[in-house]
Design an enzyme around this catalytic site. Structure first.
Site, PDB file in Angstrom:
ATOM      1  N   SER A 155      33.904 -19.860  14.126  1.00 17.44           N
ATOM      2  CA  SER A 155      34.080 -19.952  12.690  1.00 17.44           C
ATOM      3  C   SER A 155      33.092 -20.984  12.122  1.00 17.44           C
ATOM      4  O   SER A 155      31.898 -20.877  12.363  1.00 17.44           O
ATOM      5  CB  SER A 155      35.541 -20.291  12.371  1.00 17.44           C
ATOM      6  N   ASP A 299      38.511  -8.950  12.642  1.00 20.96           N
ATOM      7  CA  ASP A 299      38.126 -10.282  12.180  1.00 20.96           C
ATOM      8  C   ASP A 299      37.825 -10.304  10.685  1.00 20.96           C
ATOM      9  O   ASP A 299      37.518  -9.269  10.074  1.00 20.96           O
ATOM     10  CB  ASP A 299      36.884 -10.725  12.965  1.00 20.96           C
ATOM     11  N   HIS A 326      40.315 -13.174  13.845  1.00 19.11           N
ATOM     12  CA  HIS A 326      39.488 -14.370  13.753  1.00 19.11           C
ATOM     13  C   HIS A 326      39.762 -15.370  14.880  1.00 19.11           C
ATOM     14  O   HIS A 326      38.873 -16.092  15.300  1.00 19.11           O
ATOM     15  CB  HIS A 326      39.707 -15.040  12.397  1.00 19.11           C
TER      16      HIS A 326
END
Length: 351
Positions: A155, A299, A326
């Site tokens: 991320s 995601d 995610h």
């Protein structure tokens, strides 16, 4: 990436001694390797169980960041860069269930501003270039180098990992970019054109009403996203079943870091957030080191763009998590960890 700030609020809602030792069945060589892996003897972090507070020089003074080593392996050392920004290392505690038995040494690390590290009250410190230099100082303090240093970033941590590699790839043995695309504008487009329309029309209409009014703290707005968005695209586990490590990590998020860099919205990077126009697509071809890009079917980031990363760098590999979102280290462990471990070991074998 952007969806993590909300979790702070959503979480608030929401053998005996007489038995023969198994060691007798293990070859002496493997026993020695196991004992060496867990041993702290002769290490300067023995007294703290692997924890080091590392001083970091910044334009605004010296601060300390928290790190913790697990294991000993002179050839495979992985530094974990958490997301957020402003999240904590706690969202990676699932690695404890997979890395040790593979003999991989790894480091938990709370970036400056995160819960276990110093949290200076100066918004100018929440800058990508400064974070890159912070990672370089952490690398030096931990003794990581091109013979053993794997950098994992997920991320926001993936943004940081890409930026670090574009400046310091000569210090790396391998790079892992997990659940992060190389362009925030592309992420915004995917969210608006692909993910948002998947929501029930009446839900999307209500969410966009609050977005347009910039009423990001409204309880109905937050509740709609927790109920309809998070379980599909952030972590595909019912909120009341989230692991304790996830709950702790999200509850410890630093909103000052998060909002400064990501903005207050749960539907993209908006306002004057510093990451709003971030894009390194044109530079990824500069990377020559072995690189693993991890994408997931559900995601918040487009998995096709994650696959593109693997093809754009000069020595790339793509890992797809067909059941993941995610946080694939929790909701698709059967693909995430075997693929990640295989990459690390292959790079080590080929080096």
């Amino acid at each position: 990436m952007k969806k993590l700030a909300l979790l702070i609020l959503s979480i608030l809602i929401l053998g005996s001694c007489n038995q023969p030792s198994e060691k007798n069945n293990i070859p002496d060589s493997e026993i020695a390797e196991t004992e060496d892996y867990w041993s702290f003897e002769g290490r300067d972090d023995q007294a703290t169980g692997g924890i080091k507070m590392i001083p970091i020089e910044t334009p605004k003074g010296t601060f300390n960041v928290w790190t913790k080593r697990v294991g000993n392996n002179p050839k495979m050392k992985v530094l974990l860069l958490h997301g957020g920004p402003g999240m904590t290392h706690e969202i990676y505690e699932s690695f404890d269930g997979f890395f040790p038995q593979e003999g991989i040494e790894y480091y938990y690390y709370d970036q400056l501003g995160s819960y276990y590290s110093d949290q200076p009250d100066d918004l100018s410190l929440w800058d990508t270039a400064r974070f890159v230099e912070e990672v370089e100082q952490v690398r030096k303090a931990l003794g990581l180098n091109e013979d053993n240093f794997y950098l994992f970033g997920q991320s926001w941590g993936g943004i940081l990992a890409m930026e670090y590699a574009l400046k310091y790839q000569d210090n790396l043995k391998g790079l892992i970019i997990s659940n992060m695309v190389p362009s925030i504008p592309d992420y915004m487009k995917y969210n608006e054109e692909v993910l948002a329309p998947q929501l029930p029309p009446e839900v999307l209409s209500k969410i966009m009403k609050y977005e347009e009014a910039e009423d990001y703290s409204n309880e109905e707005y937050l509740g709609l996203i927790v109920e309809h968005y998070y379980p599909k695209h952030v972590i595909r586990i019912p909120p009341d079943q989230w692991p304790n490590s996830i709950n702790r990590g999200f509850s410890h998020l630093n909103p000052d870091v998060y909002v400064t860099m990501q903005g207050p919205s749960e539907f993209g990077v908006k306002g004057d957030a510093t990451l709003k126009n971030w894009d390194v697509k044109d530079r990824l071809k500069e990377l020559t080191i072995p690189t693993l890009s991890i994408g997931a079917q559900y995601d918040t980031m487009n998995p096709k763009e994650m696959e593109w990363i693997a093809n754009e760098v000069q020595n790339g590999t793509y890992l797809h998590c067909p059941n993941g979102s995610h946080l694939s280290q929790y909701d698709d462990q059967e693909h995430f960890f075997p693929g990640l471990i295989e990459f690390i070991k292959k790079v080590d074998k080929d080096s």
